[in-house]
Scaffold this active site. Sequence first.
Site, PDB file in Angstrom:
ATOM      1  N   HIS A  76       0.851  -1.188   0.000  1.00 25.86           N
ATOM      2  CA  HIS A  76       0.000   0.000   0.000  1.00 25.86           C
ATOM      3  C   HIS A  76       0.885   1.236   0.000  1.00 25.86           C
ATOM      4  CE1 HIS A  76      -2.930   2.933   1.114  1.00 25.86           C
ATOM      5  NE2 HIS A  76      -3.885   2.035   1.010  1.00 25.86           N
ATOM      6  N   TYR A 205      -7.685  10.790   4.190  1.00 25.64           N
ATOM      7  CA  TYR A 205      -7.718  11.713   5.320  1.00 25.64           C
ATOM      8  C   TYR A 205      -8.585  12.892   4.903  1.00 25.64           C
ATOM      9  CZ  TYR A 205      -3.515   9.254   7.029  1.00 25.64           C
ATOM     10  OH  TYR A 205      -2.620   8.313   7.475  1.00 25.64           O
ATOM     11  N   PRO A 297      -3.361   6.483  17.277  1.00 23.74           N
ATOM     12  CA  PRO A 297      -3.277   5.723  16.023  1.00 23.74           C
ATOM     13  C   PRO A 297      -3.218   6.579  14.749  1.00 23.74           C
ATOM     14  CG  PRO A 297      -5.442   5.404  17.044  1.00 23.74           C
ATOM     15  CD  PRO A 297      -4.662   6.298  17.950  1.00 23.74           C
ATOM     16  N   LYS A 301       1.577   3.765  14.117  1.00 20.08           N
ATOM     17  CA  LYS A 301       2.928   3.388  14.562  1.00 20.08           C
ATOM     18  C   LYS A 301       2.932   2.324  15.660  1.00 20.08           C
ATOM     19  CE  LYS A 301       5.193   6.592  12.219  1.00 20.08           C
ATOM     20  NZ  LYS A 301       5.474   6.199  10.855  1.00 20.08           N
ATOM     21  N   TYR A 386       6.327   8.713   7.517  1.00 19.79           N
ATOM     22  CA  TYR A 386       5.047   8.009   7.475  1.00 19.79           C
ATOM     23  C   TYR A 386       5.253   6.498   7.466  1.00 19.79           C
ATOM     24  CZ  TYR A 386       0.151   7.407   5.936  1.00 19.79           C
ATOM     25  OH  TYR A 386      -1.168   7.094   5.838  1.00 19.79           O
TER      26      TYR A 386
END
Length: 389
Positions: A76, A205, A297, A301, A386
């Site tokens: 992904h 997002y 979250p 991580k 990221y």
Amino acid sequence: MDAQGPYDVVILGAGPAGLVLGNLLHRAGVDCLILERETRDRVVTRARAGFLAPNAVRILDRHGLAGGLHRAGREHSRCEFRTDDGRFTLDYATLGRGEPHTVYPQQELVTDLLTAYETAGGRVRFSTGALGVTGADSTRPQVTARGPDGALEHWWPRYVAGCDGRHGAARRALPTGVRRQHRDHGVTWLAVLAEAPPSLDAVGYAIGERGFAGHMARSPRITRYYLQCERGTAAGDWTADRIWAELSVRLRADRYGPLHEGPIIERAVLDLESDVLEPLRHGSLLLAGDAASLISPCAAKGANLAVLQAELLAEALIDDLRHGRPGPLAAYSERALAHVWRAQEFTHWMVHLLHGTSPFDNALRRSRLASLRTSRGAQDWFAENYVGV
Ligand code: RFL
């Protein structure tokens, strides 16, 4: 019942941290036992994380624990921001260090880790919740647990590894005066699992005045969504119709296409918090995973840090117990905390990117998003952090 020791290491918790640690110790000939409060069924079906960072995959690969995720996980590498100023997508595998995530549901990973551990002869006691750890300042700490039949059990290992999450017994056993650095981000999410295919081929997002909404694929038929909501909201107040209506508005489905709807199979309310306990070693008691540091979250991580810390801790314990070299165990806390704070720093940045609580915050957020949309330097920095732990 198992013989009650003496084990070299008693591990509290059969999550990603405890199971990676158990696998590595057992293979190296370190005598260990995992105590897990929940039933086996609960442990292998508990849906949580899904995005594995390349470093976590490399760690699992290094120890032959990545077979399942290579078979069934999916690469992904895209995230899409939807804002009042339009939308943009970052293909983060072409930015920064050029690495993708692997999407593999946490319960699948936990199942693989448990199977590998038990197949190799590793011992785990389910439905056995640790109640306390005493004598951590000695070389024979005592773990007291309540077993499946309700009876009290006692264990006297050389070391106790607290991998039992944020509400576990290890945290309660810490001496007074341990530094707990805590931040309540003042943001609450409704975390939802839908039995529905992902609605976009990216992490979504959505940022706007009604609050944040997130979209993350888990498998071709399961998708996780997040909705920022009022502090104190009850999960039960969110009917499926209300969830889908709110997600559609915030993800701007009218402009960018409808969501793939389906039954809501899980809903939970999360207050976004972070904390770090320092140090991670208290004599014979060592902390790893969520027990050591809780991370919101927002940047996915937590499970990755758990895997990384478990490897560091396993190597240090093996050095100490098998080779008589105590140095790495003495350095464990400092080494692990360097990774923890790096992940906390980026996650904190993400919290502020996704939520604003004042007009000033919102203006900063807009400016950050503009940098992310237009600056290659900002994009490279984002991508590196990221996917990194
Ligand atoms: P876990 O997984 O919580 O496992 C701890 C285990 O300890 C057991 N336990 C006890 N056992 C014995 N005695 C006691 N007294 C005990 N008390 C508890 C528990 O039953 C459990 O089996 O901790 P670990 O191993 O440190 O792993 C941490 C991760 O689970 C966590 O950080 C992640 O799930 C966070 N997270 C995500 N992380 C990612 O890296 N990527 C993601 O995409 C991601 N998504 C998420 C998440 C966490 C979420 N929630 C539920 C907070 C999405 C969500 C919604």
